[in-house]
Design a protein around this motif. Structure first.
Motif, PDB file in Angstrom:
ATOM      1  N   GLU A  63       0.455  -1.186   0.088  1.00  0.00           N
ATOM      2  CA  GLU A  63       0.256   0.126   0.015  1.00  0.00           C
ATOM      3  C   GLU A  63       1.111   1.669   0.146  1.00  0.00           C
ATOM      4  O   GLU A  63       2.395   1.115  -0.061  1.00  0.00           O
ATOM      5  N   TRP A  64       0.130   2.519  -0.340  1.00  0.00           N
ATOM      6  CA  TRP A  64       1.129   3.700   0.009  1.00  0.00           C
ATOM      7  C   TRP A  64       1.914   3.895   1.487  1.00  0.00           C
ATOM      8  O   TRP A  64       1.185   3.914   1.810  1.00  0.00           O
ATOM      9  N   GLY A  65       2.983   3.584   1.627  1.00  0.00           N
ATOM     10  CA  GLY A  65       3.791   3.767   2.839  1.00  0.00           C
ATOM     11  C   GLY A  65       3.424   2.890   3.312  1.00  0.00           C
ATOM     12  O   GLY A  65       4.119   3.038   4.679  1.00  0.00           O
ATOM     13  N   LYS A  66       3.446   1.700   2.975  1.00  0.00           N
ATOM     14  CA  LYS A  66       3.073   0.568   4.120  1.00  0.00           C
ATOM     15  C   LYS A  66       3.487  -0.953   3.396  1.00  0.00           C
ATOM     16  O   LYS A  66       2.664  -0.356   2.243  1.00  0.00           O
ATOM     17  N   VAL A  67       4.173  -2.115   4.023  1.00  0.00           N
ATOM     18  CA  VAL A  67       3.763  -3.398   3.019  1.00  0.00           C
ATOM     19  C   VAL A  67       4.068  -4.163   3.914  1.00  0.00           C
ATOM     20  O   VAL A  67       4.081  -4.006   5.465  1.00  0.00           O
ATOM     21  N   THR A  68       2.249  -4.829   4.083  1.00  0.00           N
ATOM     22  CA  THR A  68       2.733  -6.513   5.820  1.00  0.00           C
ATOM     23  C   THR A  68       2.426  -7.486   4.969  1.00  0.00           C
ATOM     24  O   THR A  68       2.414  -7.804   4.023  1.00  0.00           O
TER      25      THR A  68
END
Length: 114
Positions: free
Chosen positions: A81-86
Motif C-alpha cells: 500500500e502507499w507507505g506500508k507493506v504487510t
C-alpha cells in the motif's frame, strides 16, 4: 545459544512434515519480537507491517522480499500500500507455522535494513 535465523536455509516442506510445536514457536518467536503471531481461521501465521515514506519505496521492498522468497521457494502474502507493506509468512502445505517461516521472517527483516 539459538542459531541465527538469517544464516539458515529453508528446507523443502511437504504436507507430511509436522508444524512447529508450541514450544518451538515460542522459542523462535523470541528471536523475532516485532512479528505478530496471528490466526487466519485456525491457521497460525507470522505477520509484520513495514513503514515507508512513499509507494515507490514500499514497492521496491515488496520486490526485494519477492526475490528472496523466490530464491528459497517459499512465498509470503504481501500487501503493498502507499507507505506500508504487510508481510505474512506461513507454510501452506501444513496450514501452520514451520521453522522455515521464522527463517524467512528474519530474512525479511534483513531486507528491510538494507
Amino acid at each position: 545459544m539459538p542459531e541465527i535465523l538469517t544464516q539458515q536455509t529453508c528446507i523443502p516442506c511437504s504436507g507430511s512434515m509436522p508444524p512447529a510445536t508450541p514450544a518451538e514457536v515460542a522459542q523462535l518467536h523470541q528471536q523475532l519480537p516485532e512479528w505478530a503471531i496471528i490466526h487466519a481461521g485456525a491457521v497460525p501465521q507470522l505477520q509484520r507491517q513495514y513503514q515507508f515514506a512513499n509507494f515507490k519505496q514500499a514497492l521496491a521492498f515488496t520486490n526485494s522480499v519477492g526475490a528472496i522468497a523466490e530464491s528459497h521457494n517459499h512465498h509470503p502474502a504481501l500487501l503493498t500500500e502507499w507507505g506500508k507493506v504487510t508481510v505474512t509468512w506461513w507454510t501452506h502445505a501444513i496450514n501452520g507455522l514451520h521453522r522455515n517461516d521464522f527463517i524467512m521472517a528474519a530474512k525479511t527483516d534483513e531486507v528491510a535494513q538494507e
